[in-house]
Design a protein around this motif. Structure first.
Motif, PDB file in Angstrom:
ATOM      1  N   ASP A  43      -2.897   3.974   9.910  1.00  0.00           N
ATOM      2  CA  ASP A  43      -2.749   5.254   9.249  1.00  0.00           C
ATOM      3  C   ASP A  43      -2.899   5.152   7.734  1.00  0.00           C
ATOM      4  OD1 ASP A  43      -0.390   3.853   8.933  1.00  0.00           O
ATOM      5  OD2 ASP A  43       0.880   5.634   9.092  1.00  0.00           O
ATOM      6  N   GLN A  44      -3.169   3.975   7.209  1.00  0.00           N
ATOM      7  CA  GLN A  44      -3.346   3.832   5.775  1.00  0.00           C
ATOM      8  C   GLN A  44      -4.740   4.299   5.375  1.00  0.00           C
ATOM      9  OE1 GLN A  44      -2.572  -0.255   4.970  1.00  0.00           O
ATOM     10  NE2 GLN A  44      -0.356   0.013   5.028  1.00  0.00           N
ATOM     11  N   SER A  45      -4.784   5.113   4.356  1.00  0.00           N
ATOM     12  CA  SER A  45      -6.070   5.631   3.905  1.00  0.00           C
ATOM     13  C   SER A  45      -6.748   4.632   2.979  1.00  0.00           C
ATOM     14  CB  SER A  45      -5.864   6.960   3.169  1.00  0.00           C
ATOM     15  OG  SER A  45      -5.222   6.733   1.932  1.00  0.00           O
ATOM     16  N   ALA A  46      -8.053   4.820   2.800  1.00  0.00           N
ATOM     17  CA  ALA A  46      -8.818   3.949   1.908  1.00  0.00           C
ATOM     18  C   ALA A  46      -8.386   4.166   0.462  1.00  0.00           C
ATOM     19  CB  ALA A  46     -10.310   4.225   2.062  1.00  0.00           C
ATOM     20  N   GLU A  47      -7.669   5.282   0.191  1.00  0.00           N
ATOM     21  CA  GLU A  47      -7.248   5.596  -1.162  1.00  0.00           C
ATOM     22  C   GLU A  47      -5.887   4.995  -1.503  1.00  0.00           C
ATOM     23  OE1 GLU A  47      -7.336   9.840  -1.310  1.00  0.00           O
ATOM     24  OE2 GLU A  47      -9.314   9.910  -0.440  1.00  0.00           O
ATOM     25  N   ALA A  48      -5.297   4.231  -0.619  1.00  0.00           N
ATOM     26  CA  ALA A  48      -3.988   3.642  -0.877  1.00  0.00           C
ATOM     27  C   ALA A  48      -4.069   2.765  -2.123  1.00  0.00           C
ATOM     28  CB  ALA A  48      -3.522   2.818   0.320  1.00  0.00           C
ATOM     29  N   PRO A  49      -3.043   2.835  -2.971  1.00  0.00           N
ATOM     30  CA  PRO A  49      -3.068   2.033  -4.196  1.00  0.00           C
ATOM     31  C   PRO A  49      -3.085   0.542  -3.878  1.00  0.00           C
ATOM     32  CG  PRO A  49      -1.005   3.281  -4.000  1.00  0.00           C
ATOM     33  CD  PRO A  49      -1.840   3.600  -2.813  1.00  0.00           C
ATOM     34  N   ALA A  50      -3.845  -0.196  -4.669  1.00  0.00           N
ATOM     35  CA  ALA A  50      -3.922  -1.648  -4.494  1.00  0.00           C
ATOM     36  C   ALA A  50      -2.695  -2.267  -5.140  1.00  0.00           C
ATOM     37  CB  ALA A  50      -5.186  -2.191  -5.142  1.00  0.00           C
ATOM     38  N   VAL A  51      -2.025  -3.115  -4.396  1.00  0.00           N
ATOM     39  CA  VAL A  51      -0.865  -3.815  -4.936  1.00  0.00           C
ATOM     40  C   VAL A  51      -1.050  -5.305  -4.710  1.00  0.00           C
ATOM     41  CG1 VAL A  51       0.763  -1.910  -4.686  1.00  0.00           C
ATOM     42  CG2 VAL A  51       0.447  -3.474  -2.813  1.00  0.00           C
ATOM     43  N   THR A  52      -0.431  -6.082  -5.570  1.00  0.00           N
ATOM     44  CA  THR A  52      -0.548  -7.533  -5.471  1.00  0.00           C
ATOM     45  C   THR A  52       0.814  -8.164  -5.699  1.00  0.00           C
ATOM     46  OG1 THR A  52      -1.037  -7.698  -7.835  1.00  0.00           O
ATOM     47  CG2 THR A  52      -2.938  -7.534  -6.343  1.00  0.00           C
ATOM     48  N   GLY A  53       0.868  -9.456  -5.536  1.00  0.00           N
ATOM     49  CA  GLY A  53       2.064 -10.223  -5.843  1.00  0.00           C
ATOM     50  C   GLY A  53       3.258  -9.826  -5.003  1.00  0.00           C
ATOM     51  N   GLU A  54       4.424  -9.845  -5.639  1.00  0.00           N
ATOM     52  CA  GLU A  54       5.685  -9.550  -4.951  1.00  0.00           C
ATOM     53  C   GLU A  54       5.692  -8.150  -4.340  1.00  0.00           C
ATOM     54  OE1 GLU A  54      10.466  -9.910  -5.806  1.00  0.00           O
ATOM     55  OE2 GLU A  54       9.117  -9.609  -7.505  1.00  0.00           O
ATOM     56  N   HIS A  55       5.123  -7.174  -5.053  1.00  0.00           N
ATOM     57  CA  HIS A  55       5.045  -5.815  -4.519  1.00  0.00           C
ATOM     58  C   HIS A  55       4.330  -5.830  -3.166  1.00  0.00           C
ATOM     59  CE1 HIS A  55       5.745  -4.993  -8.769  1.00  0.00           C
ATOM     60  NE2 HIS A  55       5.925  -3.705  -8.521  1.00  0.00           N
ATOM     61  N   ALA A  56       3.195  -6.505  -3.117  1.00  0.00           N
ATOM     62  CA  ALA A  56       2.399  -6.560  -1.887  1.00  0.00           C
ATOM     63  C   ALA A  56       3.149  -7.315  -0.791  1.00  0.00           C
ATOM     64  CB  ALA A  56       1.046  -7.223  -2.158  1.00  0.00           C
ATOM     65  N   ASP A  57       3.799  -8.410  -1.146  1.00  0.00           N
ATOM     66  CA  ASP A  57       4.548  -9.191  -0.158  1.00  0.00           C
ATOM     67  C   ASP A  57       5.641  -8.351   0.493  1.00  0.00           C
ATOM     68  OD1 ASP A  57       2.987 -11.398  -0.758  1.00  0.00           O
ATOM     69  OD2 ASP A  57       4.516 -12.363  -2.003  1.00  0.00           O
ATOM     70  N   LEU A  58       6.396  -7.621  -0.319  1.00  0.00           N
ATOM     71  CA  LEU A  58       7.470  -6.792   0.216  1.00  0.00           C
ATOM     72  C   LEU A  58       6.924  -5.680   1.109  1.00  0.00           C
ATOM     73  CD1 LEU A  58       9.728  -6.628  -2.965  1.00  0.00           C
ATOM     74  CD2 LEU A  58      10.320  -7.707  -0.784  1.00  0.00           C
ATOM     75  N   LEU A  59       5.869  -5.022   0.648  1.00  0.00           N
ATOM     76  CA  LEU A  59       5.288  -3.929   1.444  1.00  0.00           C
ATOM     77  C   LEU A  59       4.685  -4.442   2.749  1.00  0.00           C
ATOM     78  CD1 LEU A  59       3.624  -1.675  -1.264  1.00  0.00           C
ATOM     79  CD2 LEU A  59       5.690  -1.186   0.103  1.00  0.00           C
ATOM     80  N   GLU A  60       4.031  -5.596   2.705  1.00  0.00           N
ATOM     81  CA  GLU A  60       3.432  -6.167   3.911  1.00  0.00           C
ATOM     82  C   GLU A  60       4.507  -6.539   4.939  1.00  0.00           C
ATOM     83  OE1 GLU A  60       1.049 -10.209   5.119  1.00  0.00           O
ATOM     84  OE2 GLU A  60       0.524  -9.267   3.212  1.00  0.00           O
TER      85      GLU A  60
END
Length: 185
Positions: free
Chosen positions: A9-26
């Motif tokens: 359900d994630q759109s192609a427009e979802a903001p790109a995140v990296t690092g700790e932010h991305a780890d937590l969200l993943e």
């Protein structure tokens, strides 16, 4: 979208995140997927059934995790004013909270899952927009927060993650008691 298609359900427009932010969200997305997966192929009636001595049902668990995540995202954005102090809660507040754990008349599993997906999208947007996970707010007054005067956005996200993982485990037990289906194995 079917429930067993992680992150479809994630759109192609979802903001790109990296690092700790991305780890937590993943990691949070993984546990959300486990929770949603336990509701696969269920009717609305089945989603509202209590299958153990607990008052918990699958639809109610999803509702509770949705409300919890929504409230904590409001806290990250607005601080303690987004949440009531425990000492200010009324009987109506406690009744509303108890209703989070059950499917109410007129509620559907599809509606509950849609609300959860919307909260997940909002969380991803909020976290993607946070320049610093160290930003902290004082906690509202509650007996379970004694000795913890404030939480950072990081600590809030870890709490949401733990809450989601814990309730995904509860959901797995409820589902297995319902019809023998398991999330894993």
């Amino acid at each position: 979208m079917t429930v067993n298609e992680p992150n479809s359900d994630q759109s192609a427009e979802a903001p790109a995140v990296t690092g700790e932010h991305a780890d937590l969200l993943e990691t949070l997305a993984k546990h959300r997927d486990f929770l949603r997966f336990t509701t696969r192929n269920l009717t609305d009636e089945q989603a509202g059934l209590r299958t153990t001595k607990s008052a918990l049902c699958l639809g109610g668990l999803v509702k509770h995790v949705t409300a919890t995540e929504r409230n904590w995202m409001n806290f990250i954005l607005e601080g303690p004013s987004a949440m009531k102090d425990f000492t200010e809660m009324t009987e109506e507040d406690f009744a509303r909270r108890a209703d989070e754990f059950k499917m109410l008349p007129g509620e559907t599993l599809a509606g509950v899952l849609d609300a959860y997906a919307e909260v997940a999208r909002r969380t991803e947007e909020v976290v993607a927009g946070l320049p610093d996970l160290n930003t902290s707010w004082p906690l509202p007054k509650a007996p379970w927060f004694e000795g913890q005067p404030e939480w950072s956005a990081r600590r809030v996200l870890l709490h949401i993650l733990a809450e989601t993982a814990q309730h995904a485990g509860h959901a797995d037990i409820i589902r297995e008691a319902l019809d023998g289906a398991k999330t894993m194995g």
